[in-house]
Design a protein around this motif. Structure first.
Motif, PDB file in Angstrom:
ATOM      1  N   ALA A  30       0.884  -1.093   0.104  1.00 30.98           N
ATOM      2  CA  ALA A  30       0.098  -0.030  -0.168  1.00 30.98           C
ATOM      3  C   ALA A  30       0.883   1.181  -0.015  1.00 30.98           C
ATOM      4  CB  ALA A  30      -0.942  -0.028   1.137  1.00 30.98           C
ATOM      5  N   ALA A  31       2.019   1.157   0.800  1.00 33.71           N
ATOM      6  CA  ALA A  31       2.860   2.377   0.900  1.00 33.71           C
ATOM      7  C   ALA A  31       3.554   2.665  -0.480  1.00 33.71           C
ATOM      8  CB  ALA A  31       4.007   2.219   1.887  1.00 33.71           C
ATOM      9  N   PHE A  32       3.786   1.453  -1.151  1.00 35.16           N
ATOM     10  CA  PHE A  32       4.775   1.554  -2.456  1.00 35.16           C
ATOM     11  C   PHE A  32       3.575   2.157  -3.663  1.00 35.16           C
ATOM     12  CE2 PHE A  32       5.861   0.179  -6.625  1.00 35.16           C
ATOM     13  CZ  PHE A  32       7.337   0.412  -6.629  1.00 35.16           C
ATOM     14  N   ILE A  33       2.650   1.822  -3.541  1.00 33.86           N
ATOM     15  CA  ILE A  33       1.401   2.092  -4.401  1.00 33.86           C
ATOM     16  C   ILE A  33       1.057   3.814  -4.198  1.00 33.86           C
ATOM     17  CG2 ILE A  33      -1.011   2.462  -5.161  1.00 33.86           C
ATOM     18  CD1 ILE A  33      -1.003  -0.884  -4.562  1.00 33.86           C
ATOM     19  N   ASP A  34       0.994   4.376  -2.814  1.00 39.32           N
ATOM     20  CA  ASP A  34       0.969   5.487  -2.685  1.00 39.32           C
ATOM     21  C   ASP A  34       2.154   6.618  -2.671  1.00 39.32           C
ATOM     22  OD1 ASP A  34      -0.568   7.696  -1.086  1.00 39.32           O
ATOM     23  OD2 ASP A  34       1.469   7.821  -0.083  1.00 39.32           O
ATOM     24  N   GLU A  35       3.404   5.901  -2.726  1.00 43.65           N
ATOM     25  CA  GLU A  35       4.527   6.699  -3.123  1.00 43.65           C
ATOM     26  C   GLU A  35       4.934   6.706  -4.726  1.00 43.65           C
ATOM     27  OE1 GLU A  35       7.207   8.155  -1.512  1.00 43.65           O
ATOM     28  OE2 GLU A  35       5.976   8.038   0.325  1.00 43.65           O
ATOM     29  N   ALA A  36       4.049   5.766  -5.481  1.00 40.35           N
ATOM     30  CA  ALA A  36       4.330   5.634  -6.767  1.00 40.35           C
ATOM     31  C   ALA A  36       3.725   6.813  -7.495  1.00 40.35           C
ATOM     32  CB  ALA A  36       3.661   4.487  -7.286  1.00 40.35           C
ATOM     33  N   ASP A  37       2.695   7.649  -6.688  1.00 42.36           N
ATOM     34  CA  ASP A  37       2.131   8.578  -7.487  1.00 42.36           C
ATOM     35  C   ASP A  37       3.082   9.910  -7.369  1.00 42.36           C
ATOM     36  OD1 ASP A  37      -0.244   7.646  -7.672  1.00 42.36           O
ATOM     37  OD2 ASP A  37      -1.084   8.365  -5.554  1.00 42.36           O
ATOM     38  N   ASP A  38       4.231  10.043  -6.677  1.00 39.42           N
ATOM     39  CA  ASP A  38       5.290  10.909  -6.984  1.00 39.42           C
ATOM     40  C   ASP A  38       6.375  10.600  -7.573  1.00 39.42           C
ATOM     41  OD1 ASP A  38       3.906  12.308  -4.869  1.00 39.42           O
ATOM     42  OD2 ASP A  38       4.565  11.430  -3.296  1.00 39.42           O
ATOM     43  N   ILE A  39       6.165   9.640  -8.421  1.00 45.97           N
ATOM     44  CA  ILE A  39       7.575   9.366  -9.229  1.00 45.97           C
ATOM     45  C   ILE A  39       7.700  10.590 -10.329  1.00 45.97           C
ATOM     46  CG2 ILE A  39       8.270   7.571 -11.026  1.00 45.97           C
ATOM     47  CD1 ILE A  39       7.074   5.514  -9.689  1.00 45.97           C
ATOM     48  N   SER A  40       8.949  10.685 -10.431  1.00 42.00           N
ATOM     49  CA  SER A  40       9.431  11.878 -11.392  1.00 42.00           C
ATOM     50  C   SER A  40      10.788  11.615 -12.008  1.00 42.00           C
ATOM     51  CB  SER A  40       9.342  13.176 -10.374  1.00 42.00           C
ATOM     52  OG  SER A  40      10.360  13.248  -9.372  1.00 42.00           O
ATOM     53  N   LYS A  41      11.405  12.556 -12.394  1.00 42.07           N
ATOM     54  CA  LYS A  41      12.680  12.206 -13.145  1.00 42.07           C
ATOM     55  C   LYS A  41      13.837  12.277 -11.985  1.00 42.07           C
ATOM     56  CE  LYS A  41      11.782  14.889 -17.573  1.00 42.07           C
ATOM     57  NZ  LYS A  41      12.309  15.975 -18.409  1.00 42.07           N
ATOM     58  N   THR A  42      13.513  12.857 -11.030  1.00 44.25           N
ATOM     59  CA  THR A  42      14.346  12.716  -9.784  1.00 44.25           C
ATOM     60  C   THR A  42      14.140  11.687  -8.785  1.00 44.25           C
ATOM     61  OG1 THR A  42      13.336  14.488  -8.476  1.00 44.25           O
ATOM     62  CG2 THR A  42      15.216  15.185  -9.937  1.00 44.25           C
ATOM     63  N   TYR A  43      12.907  11.486  -8.536  1.00 48.83           N
ATOM     64  CA  TYR A  43      12.406  10.373  -7.859  1.00 48.83           C
ATOM     65  C   TYR A  43      11.912   9.183  -8.422  1.00 48.83           C
ATOM     66  CZ  TYR A  43      10.225   8.349  -3.427  1.00 48.83           C
ATOM     67  OH  TYR A  43       9.726   7.653  -2.422  1.00 48.83           O
ATOM     68  N   THR A  44      12.806   8.219  -8.747  1.00 51.02           N
ATOM     69  CA  THR A  44      12.464   7.263 -10.017  1.00 51.02           C
ATOM     70  C   THR A  44      11.862   5.925  -9.065  1.00 51.02           C
ATOM     71  OG1 THR A  44      14.789   6.280  -9.334  1.00 51.02           O
ATOM     72  CG2 THR A  44      14.523   7.893 -11.252  1.00 51.02           C
ATOM     73  N   PHE A  45      11.607   5.022  -9.899  1.00 52.73           N
ATOM     74  CA  PHE A  45      10.950   3.627  -9.482  1.00 52.73           C
ATOM     75  C   PHE A  45      11.874   3.000  -8.500  1.00 52.73           C
ATOM     76  CE2 PHE A  45       9.655  -0.567  -9.727  1.00 52.73           C
ATOM     77  CZ  PHE A  45       8.277  -0.785  -9.673  1.00 52.73           C
ATOM     78  N   GLY A  46      13.035   2.904  -8.762  1.00 53.95           N
ATOM     79  CA  GLY A  46      14.221   2.410  -8.022  1.00 53.95           C
ATOM     80  C   GLY A  46      14.322   2.903  -6.776  1.00 53.95           C
ATOM     81  N   GLN A  47      14.137   4.292  -6.437  1.00 51.52           N
ATOM     82  CA  GLN A  47      14.292   5.002  -5.396  1.00 51.52           C
ATOM     83  C   GLN A  47      13.110   4.776  -4.648  1.00 51.52           C
ATOM     84  OE1 GLN A  47      15.257   8.957  -7.275  1.00 51.52           O
ATOM     85  NE2 GLN A  47      17.176   9.106  -6.364  1.00 51.52           N
ATOM     86  N   VAL A  48      11.848   4.517  -5.249  1.00 52.12           N
ATOM     87  CA  VAL A  48      10.664   4.254  -4.192  1.00 52.12           C
ATOM     88  C   VAL A  48      10.861   3.108  -3.635  1.00 52.12           C
ATOM     89  CG1 VAL A  48       8.075   3.717  -4.523  1.00 52.12           C
ATOM     90  CG2 VAL A  48       9.316   5.886  -5.795  1.00 52.12           C
TER      91      VAL A  48
END
Length: 353
Positions: A30-48
């Protein structure tokens, strides 16, 4: 008799670990899904993914009491369903002995959880918050979602991110006089602690003390303050994930600054009393199995455990703010639900004998 103790203890221990793995896994997803909304060029999938991984120790610590309650219900319930508990009691094993045998694995889990929350979770939580803050707000502004504020006298400070070892990023300092008029503002890209003072890099100082503003730029600038890296590390982590020593020191610091420290006092007593909370919840679980849920299905036992856990957590969440409103000590907000839960468990056990 030792084989019997090991059998009961192992069954309860495995059930608690299984429930803990399921709950933490669902919460992490659930936290991963919530954080995935903030994925950007600087905040990548791997960083999530790294952020979620670093927060796992804190999530484990948070859900241990809940897992101990439901896991104990499931473990003992399995023994009750297969009539093993009936055979044990018919063979002369007292209820008190069975209660103690079932309590031991829960207490072992409590000790493991306390160690995790005291020595591992604070470090990983700070690393998680730092890497997320740097990824989402790499600049010098304080307009991002993350970062920390602090006050030192009439000086208000904001830091985008705090690293272990005395390094902070994105510093903003606002200085006011006694009439709450701004005297100057300062922004710096980075600052490092040099043993007694901070060295700022790429600092911009804007002075408002005259009729016109003046602006100075400094490649390197010394900053003398009582704020230490240890203090900023404490501020960068949520109170419930801090070790007891840091909670005590920081609450004293806030009191010396005339600031509210009740959140840290609540977290302090919550951590100290967590083993007692686990013991009280396990006592309720055991009393249910020997009492009203002796013949219940596994699904109904899980439902009952969830309800008891929700009521217990809600009472803690309500008593915390209530202590601020009505002015009673934070220790009572943490202790009252434990005492009520333990008393209810003892009463049910006495009626079941």
């Amino acid at each position: 008799m030792r084989k019997l103790d090991r059998h009961v203890g192992w069954t309860v221990f495995v059930a608690i670990l299984l429930v803990l793995a399921i709950i933490v896994g669902l919460d992490a997803i659930a936290a991963f899904i919530d954080e995935a909304d903030d994925i950007s060029k600087t905040y990548t999938f791997g960083q999530v993914g790294l952020y979620i991984l670093l927060t796992l120790p804190g999530r484990l610590y948070e859900f241990i009491p809940f897992a101990a309650l439901i896991g104990c219900m499931l473990g003992l319930g399995q023994l009750a369903t297969s009539s093993e508990l009936v055979v044990m009691r018919a063979a002369g094993v007292s209820t008190g002995r069975l209660v103690w045998v079932a309590m031991k694995p829960a207490l072992l889990i409590a000790i493991m959880g306390f160690s995790l929350g005291e020595f591992v979770a604070p470090e990983t939580e700070q690393m998680a918050e730092t890497q997320r803050a740097l990824a989402q707000n790499p600049g010098e502004s304080f307009g991002g979602r993350y970062g920390i504020w602090n006050r030192e006298g009439n000086t208000f400070l904001h830091f985008n991110a705090v690293e272990a070892g005395g390094v902070v990023h994105g510093i903003t300092m606002l200085e006011f006089d006694e009439d709450l008029l701004m005297e100057y503002s300062l922004r710096a890209r980075r600052a490092s602690f040099e043993g007694g003072y901070w060295t700022m890099e790429d600092a911009v100082l804007t002075n408002f003390s005259s009729w016109q503003t003046t602006r100075e730029t400094h490649k390197v600038m010394r900053w003398d303050t009582g704020i230490t890296p240890e203090l900023l590390t404490v501020m960068a982590v949520e109170p419930e994930y801090l070790p007891i020593s840091d909670l005590y020191r920081f609450s004293r610091y806030l009191q010396s600054q005339g600031l509210d420290s009740d959140d840290y006092q609540l977290a302090l007593w919550g951590k100290i009393l967590q083993p007692a909370a686990i013991g009280a919840l396990v006592l309720v679980a055991i009393s249910f199995i020997f009492g009203p849920l002796r013949e219940g299905t596994m699904g109904f036992r899980i439902f009952a455990g969830v309800i008891v856990g929700i009521v217990f957590r809600t009472s803690q969440d309500l008593l915390g703010p209530a202590s601020l409103v009505f002015g009673f000590a934070p220790i009572y907000a943490a202790l009252i639900p434990i005492l009520l839960c333990g008393a209810a468990g003892m009463l049910l056990l006495l009626r079941a004998r």
